[in-house]
Scaffold this motif. Structure first.
Motif, PDB file in Angstrom:
ATOM      1  N   GLY A  59      50.623  45.870  41.368  1.00 49.38           N
ATOM      2  CA  GLY A  59      49.263  44.853  40.430  1.00 49.38           C
ATOM      3  C   GLY A  59      48.725  47.014  39.761  1.00 49.38           C
ATOM      4  O   GLY A  59      49.192  47.667  40.621  1.00 49.38           O
ATOM      5  N   ALA A  60      48.359  46.228  38.865  1.00 52.55           N
ATOM      6  CA  ALA A  60      47.284  47.677  38.455  1.00 52.55           C
ATOM      7  C   ALA A  60      46.029  47.857  38.871  1.00 52.55           C
ATOM      8  O   ALA A  60      45.591  47.404  39.807  1.00 52.55           O
ATOM      9  N   ALA A  61      45.991  49.465  39.733  1.00 47.77           N
ATOM     10  CA  ALA A  61      45.396  49.612  40.291  1.00 47.77           C
ATOM     11  C   ALA A  61      44.230  49.601  39.615  1.00 47.77           C
ATOM     12  O   ALA A  61      43.043  50.973  40.600  1.00 47.77           O
ATOM     13  N   PRO A  83      43.684  44.327  35.087  1.00 47.54           N
ATOM     14  CA  PRO A  83      43.986  43.122  36.042  1.00 47.54           C
ATOM     15  C   PRO A  83      44.974  42.636  35.671  1.00 47.54           C
ATOM     16  O   PRO A  83      45.106  42.150  35.525  1.00 47.54           O
ATOM     17  N   PHE A  84      45.730  42.783  36.509  1.00 44.71           N
ATOM     18  CA  PHE A  84      47.468  42.616  36.102  1.00 44.71           C
ATOM     19  C   PHE A  84      48.225  42.042  37.157  1.00 44.71           C
ATOM     20  O   PHE A  84      47.785  43.677  38.026  1.00 44.71           O
ATOM     21  N   THR A  85      49.660  41.819  37.275  1.00 46.51           N
ATOM     22  CA  THR A  85      50.857  41.712  38.472  1.00 46.51           C
ATOM     23  C   THR A  85      51.490  42.170  37.645  1.00 46.51           C
ATOM     24  O   THR A  85      52.379  41.551  36.718  1.00 46.51           O
ATOM     25  N   LEU A  86      52.978  42.407  38.780  1.00 45.64           N
ATOM     26  CA  LEU A  86      54.226  42.436  37.558  1.00 45.64           C
ATOM     27  C   LEU A  86      55.007  42.103  38.904  1.00 45.64           C
ATOM     28  O   LEU A  86      54.373  42.919  39.997  1.00 45.64           O
ATOM     29  N   LEU A 139      61.588  38.867  36.963  1.00 53.56           N
ATOM     30  CA  LEU A 139      60.687  39.733  36.875  1.00 53.56           C
ATOM     31  C   LEU A 139      58.935  38.379  35.860  1.00 53.56           C
ATOM     32  O   LEU A 139      59.850  37.950  35.287  1.00 53.56           O
ATOM     33  N   SER A 140      58.188  39.157  36.247  1.00 54.24           N
ATOM     34  CA  SER A 140      57.301  38.012  35.825  1.00 54.24           C
ATOM     35  C   SER A 140      55.904  38.748  35.732  1.00 54.24           C
ATOM     36  O   SER A 140      55.820  39.730  37.108  1.00 54.24           O
ATOM     37  N   PHE A 141      55.640  38.488  34.174  1.00 52.88           N
ATOM     38  CA  PHE A 141      53.806  39.945  34.885  1.00 52.88           C
ATOM     39  C   PHE A 141      52.831  38.173  34.397  1.00 52.88           C
ATOM     40  O   PHE A 141      52.880  37.248  33.692  1.00 52.88           O
ATOM     41  N   ALA A 142      51.640  39.456  34.674  1.00 48.63           N
ATOM     42  CA  ALA A 142      50.442  37.986  34.842  1.00 48.63           C
ATOM     43  C   ALA A 142      49.137  38.209  35.558  1.00 48.63           C
ATOM     44  O   ALA A 142      48.777  40.168  35.611  1.00 48.63           O
ATOM     45  N   GLY A 143      48.290  38.096  34.084  1.00 49.68           N
ATOM     46  CA  GLY A 143      47.396  39.257  33.965  1.00 49.68           C
ATOM     47  C   GLY A 143      45.988  38.038  32.767  1.00 49.68           C
ATOM     48  O   GLY A 143      46.099  37.447  32.928  1.00 49.68           O
TER      49      GLY A 143
END
Length: 130
Positions: A72-74, A79-82, A98-102
């Motif tokens: 995740g973004a620090a 704000p997102f996760t990979l 792979l998935s990206f969620a934000g």
């Protein structure tokens, strides 16, 4: 915003693939050619920048050994996760999605959707070559 790559076949077992991704220094091998900066900050964080883009710090948020790694973004600004979902496809191979969620406002989502899609597709393609 949610973006997901197609399954990528990896010529490593699920355990080997998980261990490869868990070593954050290996993400440098997966980065696109237009990488401007890559630095491992500690065993749970790394920083990268693509040409013309701001620096992003990713950190390990959660993991399930041999099947899932969530970065995740620090920074709270974006704000997102990979997530790397790993599944075995034989004793010496695995598949990774792979998935990206934000959560972004509509304007930001419109601006970053294509670059993010290209970025995670490149990570996925390069993962298939390791």
């Amino acid at each position: 915003m949610f973006i997901e790559t197609p399954k990528t076949s990896v010529a490593k077992s699920a355990e080997e693939t998980f261990n490869f991704l868990s070593d954050l220094a290996n993400f440098e091998k997966l980065m696109p050619e237009n990488i401007d900066k890559f630095e491992v900050l500690n065993e749970n964080r790394f920083l990268f920048a693509l040409k013309g883009m701001p620096e992003i710090v990713l950190e390990k948020k959660d993991q399930i050994p041999h099947s899932m790694l969530i970065l995740g973004a620090a920074s709270e600004k974006l704000p997102f996760t990979l997530t790397a979902a790993i599944s075995p496809s034989g004793s010496t191979s695995s598949e990774v999605v792979l998935s990206f969620a934000g959560e972004f406002n509509a304007m930001m989502a419109m601006m970053i959707k294509n670059p993010i899609t290209n970025f995670i597709n490149t990570l996925s393609d390069n993962l298939g070559k390791i």
